[in-house]
Scaffold this motif. Structure first.
Motif, PDB file in Angstrom:
ATOM      1  N   GLU A  65     -22.205 -14.963   7.686  1.00  0.00           N
ATOM      2  CA  GLU A  65     -23.614 -14.052   8.345  1.00  0.00           C
ATOM      3  C   GLU A  65     -24.821 -13.925   7.918  1.00  0.00           C
ATOM      4  OE1 GLU A  65     -23.136 -10.510  11.741  1.00  0.00           O
ATOM      5  OE2 GLU A  65     -21.082 -11.341  10.473  1.00  0.00           O
ATOM      6  N   TRP A  66     -25.708 -14.052   8.246  1.00  0.00           N
ATOM      7  CA  TRP A  66     -26.943 -13.268   7.097  1.00  0.00           C
ATOM      8  C   TRP A  66     -27.103 -12.627   7.473  1.00  0.00           C
ATOM      9  CZ3 TRP A  66     -28.966 -16.536   3.815  1.00  0.00           C
ATOM     10  CH2 TRP A  66     -30.437 -16.062   3.272  1.00  0.00           C
ATOM     11  N   PRO A  67     -27.279 -11.336   6.474  1.00  0.00           N
ATOM     12  CA  PRO A  67     -28.058 -10.400   6.479  1.00  0.00           C
ATOM     13  C   PRO A  67     -28.867  -9.818   7.141  1.00  0.00           C
ATOM     14  CG  PRO A  67     -28.046 -11.006   3.549  1.00  0.00           C
ATOM     15  CD  PRO A  67     -27.242 -12.297   5.226  1.00  0.00           C
ATOM     16  N   THR A  68     -29.482  -9.086   8.050  1.00  0.00           N
ATOM     17  CA  THR A  68     -30.271  -8.572   8.742  1.00  0.00           C
ATOM     18  C   THR A  68     -30.301  -7.294   8.786  1.00  0.00           C
ATOM     19  OG1 THR A  68     -27.837  -7.903  10.431  1.00  0.00           O
ATOM     20  CG2 THR A  68     -29.481 -10.130  10.967  1.00  0.00           C
ATOM     21  N   ASN A  69     -31.798  -6.623   9.534  1.00  0.00           N
ATOM     22  CA  ASN A  69     -32.472  -5.325   9.126  1.00  0.00           C
ATOM     23  C   ASN A  69     -32.823  -5.123   8.070  1.00  0.00           C
ATOM     24  OD1 ASN A  69     -31.873  -5.368  11.900  1.00  0.00           O
ATOM     25  ND2 ASN A  69     -29.391  -4.117  11.079  1.00  0.00           N
ATOM     26  N   GLY A  70     -33.860  -6.138   7.724  1.00  0.00           N
ATOM     27  CA  GLY A  70     -34.267  -6.338   5.930  1.00  0.00           C
ATOM     28  C   GLY A  70     -34.599  -7.125   5.413  1.00  0.00           C
ATOM     29  N   ILE A  71     -35.246  -6.799   4.059  1.00  0.00           N
ATOM     30  CA  ILE A  71     -35.899  -8.137   3.506  1.00  0.00           C
ATOM     31  C   ILE A  71     -34.330  -9.012   2.609  1.00  0.00           C
ATOM     32  CG2 ILE A  71     -37.189  -9.383   2.172  1.00  0.00           C
ATOM     33  CD1 ILE A  71     -39.302  -6.690   2.571  1.00  0.00           C
ATOM     34  N   VAL A  72     -34.224 -10.188   2.850  1.00  0.00           N
ATOM     35  CA  VAL A  72     -33.161 -11.004   1.630  1.00  0.00           C
ATOM     36  C   VAL A  72     -33.929 -11.262   0.460  1.00  0.00           C
ATOM     37  CG1 VAL A  72     -31.761 -12.881   2.041  1.00  0.00           C
ATOM     38  CG2 VAL A  72     -31.884 -11.071   4.414  1.00  0.00           C
ATOM     39  N   THR A  73     -33.747 -10.874  -0.727  1.00  0.00           N
ATOM     40  CA  THR A  73     -33.806 -11.491  -1.534  1.00  0.00           C
ATOM     41  C   THR A  73     -32.631 -11.953  -2.567  1.00  0.00           C
ATOM     42  OG1 THR A  73     -33.138  -9.771  -2.607  1.00  0.00           O
ATOM     43  CG2 THR A  73     -35.618  -9.874  -2.220  1.00  0.00           C
ATOM     44  N   ALA A  74     -32.830 -13.000  -3.649  1.00  0.00           N
ATOM     45  CA  ALA A  74     -31.534 -13.781  -4.243  1.00  0.00           C
ATOM     46  C   ALA A  74     -31.714 -12.719  -5.310  1.00  0.00           C
ATOM     47  CB  ALA A  74     -32.225 -14.758  -4.541  1.00  0.00           C
ATOM     48  N   THR A  75     -30.240 -12.228  -5.543  1.00  0.00           N
ATOM     49  CA  THR A  75     -29.655 -11.384  -7.075  1.00  0.00           C
ATOM     50  C   THR A  75     -29.626 -12.903  -7.894  1.00  0.00           C
ATOM     51  OG1 THR A  75     -27.634 -12.034  -5.938  1.00  0.00           O
ATOM     52  CG2 THR A  75     -28.740 -10.116  -5.650  1.00  0.00           C
ATOM     53  N   LEU A  76     -29.065 -13.371  -7.979  1.00  0.00           N
ATOM     54  CA  LEU A  76     -28.797 -14.861  -8.134  1.00  0.00           C
ATOM     55  C   LEU A  76     -29.227 -16.320  -8.898  1.00  0.00           C
ATOM     56  CD1 LEU A  76     -25.057 -14.175  -8.998  1.00  0.00           C
ATOM     57  CD2 LEU A  76     -26.283 -13.765 -10.132  1.00  0.00           C
ATOM     58  N   PRO A  83     -24.498 -24.662  -0.718  1.00  0.00           N
ATOM     59  CA  PRO A  83     -24.244 -23.403   0.409  1.00  0.00           C
ATOM     60  C   PRO A  83     -24.407 -21.775  -0.642  1.00  0.00           C
ATOM     61  CG  PRO A  83     -22.306 -24.885  -0.226  1.00  0.00           C
ATOM     62  CD  PRO A  83     -23.525 -25.238  -0.750  1.00  0.00           C
ATOM     63  N   ILE A  84     -24.526 -20.993   0.192  1.00  0.00           N
ATOM     64  CA  ILE A  84     -24.905 -19.409  -0.168  1.00  0.00           C
ATOM     65  C   ILE A  84     -23.644 -18.544  -0.219  1.00  0.00           C
ATOM     66  CG2 ILE A  84     -26.564 -17.715  -0.271  1.00  0.00           C
ATOM     67  CD1 ILE A  84     -28.354 -19.276   1.341  1.00  0.00           C
ATOM     68  N   ARG A  85     -23.441 -18.124  -1.418  1.00  0.00           N
ATOM     69  CA  ARG A  85     -22.213 -17.034  -1.747  1.00  0.00           C
ATOM     70  C   ARG A  85     -22.610 -15.750  -1.498  1.00  0.00           C
ATOM     71  NH1 ARG A  85     -21.918 -19.669  -7.030  1.00  0.00           N
ATOM     72  NH2 ARG A  85     -22.222 -16.718  -7.679  1.00  0.00           N
ATOM     73  N   PRO A  86     -21.856 -14.754  -1.224  1.00  0.00           N
ATOM     74  CA  PRO A  86     -22.536 -13.421  -1.155  1.00  0.00           C
ATOM     75  C   PRO A  86     -22.869 -12.369  -1.706  1.00  0.00           C
ATOM     76  CG  PRO A  86     -20.223 -13.640   0.459  1.00  0.00           C
ATOM     77  CD  PRO A  86     -20.631 -14.930  -0.395  1.00  0.00           C
ATOM     78  N   ASP A  87     -22.287 -12.887  -3.067  1.00  0.00           N
ATOM     79  CA  ASP A  87     -23.363 -12.386  -4.130  1.00  0.00           C
ATOM     80  C   ASP A  87     -24.217 -12.541  -4.558  1.00  0.00           C
ATOM     81  OD1 ASP A  87     -21.972 -14.651  -4.655  1.00  0.00           O
ATOM     82  OD2 ASP A  87     -21.072 -14.240  -7.079  1.00  0.00           O
ATOM     83  N   GLN A  88     -24.633 -13.746  -3.775  1.00  0.00           N
ATOM     84  CA  GLN A  88     -26.187 -14.057  -4.504  1.00  0.00           C
ATOM     85  C   GLN A  88     -27.471 -13.850  -4.060  1.00  0.00           C
ATOM     86  OE1 GLN A  88     -25.352 -18.862  -3.919  1.00  0.00           O
ATOM     87  NE2 GLN A  88     -25.546 -19.139  -5.884  1.00  0.00           N
ATOM     88  N   VAL A  89     -27.714 -12.791  -3.046  1.00  0.00           N
ATOM     89  CA  VAL A  89     -28.386 -12.526  -2.252  1.00  0.00           C
ATOM     90  C   VAL A  89     -28.309 -10.951  -1.990  1.00  0.00           C
ATOM     91  CG1 VAL A  89     -28.185 -14.604  -0.653  1.00  0.00           C
ATOM     92  CG2 VAL A  89     -27.114 -13.096  -0.025  1.00  0.00           C
ATOM     93  N   GLU A  90     -29.265 -10.260  -1.478  1.00  0.00           N
ATOM     94  CA  GLU A  90     -29.138  -8.620  -0.927  1.00  0.00           C
ATOM     95  C   GLU A  90     -30.265  -8.536  -0.446  1.00  0.00           C
ATOM     96  OE1 GLU A  90     -29.137  -6.438  -4.249  1.00  0.00           O
ATOM     97  OE2 GLU A  90     -30.602  -7.454  -5.202  1.00  0.00           O
ATOM     98  N   LEU A  91     -29.646  -7.312   0.332  1.00  0.00           N
ATOM     99  CA  LEU A  91     -30.844  -6.576   1.266  1.00  0.00           C
ATOM    100  C   LEU A  91     -31.910  -5.695   0.145  1.00  0.00           C
ATOM    101  CD1 LEU A  91     -29.818  -5.559   4.656  1.00  0.00           C
ATOM    102  CD2 LEU A  91     -31.167  -7.347   4.521  1.00  0.00           C
ATOM    103  N   SER A  92     -33.056  -5.819   0.733  1.00  0.00           N
ATOM    104  CA  SER A  92     -34.637  -5.135   0.162  1.00  0.00           C
ATOM    105  C   SER A  92     -34.918  -4.310   0.503  1.00  0.00           C
ATOM    106  CB  SER A  92     -34.537  -6.437  -1.383  1.00  0.00           C
ATOM    107  OG  SER A  92     -33.804  -6.598  -2.595  1.00  0.00           O
ATOM    108  N   GLN A  93     -36.290  -3.807  -0.221  1.00  0.00           N
ATOM    109  CA  GLN A  93     -36.792  -3.674   0.954  1.00  0.00           C
ATOM    110  C   GLN A  93     -38.673  -2.856   0.028  1.00  0.00           C
ATOM    111  OE1 GLN A  93     -34.747   0.518   2.190  1.00  0.00           O
ATOM    112  NE2 GLN A  93     -36.881   0.213   2.634  1.00  0.00           N
ATOM    113  N   TYR A  94     -39.627  -2.777   0.216  1.00  0.00           N
ATOM    114  CA  TYR A  94     -40.584  -2.738   0.315  1.00  0.00           C
ATOM    115  C   TYR A  94     -41.464  -0.924  -0.118  1.00  0.00           C
ATOM    116  CZ  TYR A  94     -42.479  -6.782  -0.111  1.00  0.00           C
ATOM    117  OH  TYR A  94     -43.300  -8.939  -1.061  1.00  0.00           O
TER     118      TYR A  94
END
Length: 219
Positions: A65-76, A83-94
């Motif tokens: 499921e794609w993260p919502t309610n924020g800016i998605v950034t790469a952690t790795l 295919p993307i793993r959950p640990d490769q993305v996170e929600l960020s904000q300015y």
């Protein structure tokens, strides 16, 4: 069973003609997220660069499921076509971060702050997200460069202080006059302040519009 039960499914094994079908013979197809370009850690991901693909490879480690309610950034690092793993993305904000050291009592100007994209888990509960929220405020403590600025770090500043030079703008119809004055009081944004023209000694009242700036009152 019904034809609808197997319509659109993929077989996981080879079968013979006229052989009865069962659910055990069907592959469990899932939808995964795949990037159409590579991304570096910390880089914001554009959803237009993401494609949805179906796979019959069962994997609990892939992002469902794609993260919502924020800016998605790469952690790795993200590799094109993988295919993307959950640990490769996170929600960020300015959030507003100090770009240089700020001392206690200093009025914060635009050159002392910047917007920085940070993981939401590192931001805190009440981040300041606009430069306008901080510009013109006064620091209540010394802030090191690179620090996230919070409401607890700020108070409304006296943009004009007693004894400081103030540029007073007076509007007379289509004519604009600028007068160099000296503040006789401290005043914050939008407050009235008493000013003195050092050349004539005349006292004038103005409304503070910015740091070292005021506008005349009345005609």
């Amino acid at each position: 069973s019904r034809l609808d039960d197997v319509d659109g499914l993929t077989l996981s094994i080879e079968i013979n003609a006229r052989q009865p079908l069962s659910q055990e013979m069907m592959a469990q197809v899932q939808t995964v997220f795949v990037t159409t370009r590579s991304y570096e850690p910390g880089e914001p991901i554009e959803f237009s660069d993401i494609s949805l693909e179906s796979t019959d490879t069962e994997s609990a480690s892939l992002l469902k499921e794609w993260p919502t309610n924020g800016i998605v950034t790469a952690t790795l690092p993200l590799v094109t076509g993988k295919p993307i793993r959950p640990d490769q993305v996170e929600l960020s904000q300015y959030v507003v971060v100090s770009s240089g050291p700020i001392v206690r009592g200093q009025v914060i100007t635009s050159d002392l702050i910047t917007l920085e994209l940070l993981p939401e888990q590192n931001v805190g509960r009440r981040p300041l997200t606009r430069l306008e929220e901080v510009t013109g405020m006064e620091a209540v403590r010394t802030i090191r460069a690179g620090t996230i600025i919070t409401p607890m770090d700020l108070i409304a500043a006296d943009l004009v202080r007693k004894g400081e030079n103030v540029s007073l703008t007076i509007q007379r119809g289509s004519l604009t006059i600028t007068v160099d004055t000296v503040a006789l009081d401290n005043a914050k944004q939008g407050e009235q302040v008493e000013l003195m023209n050092p050349d004539s000694g005349k006292t004038i009242r103005g409304i503070v519009t910015g740091r070292y700036e005021a506008r005349g009152i009345g005609p």
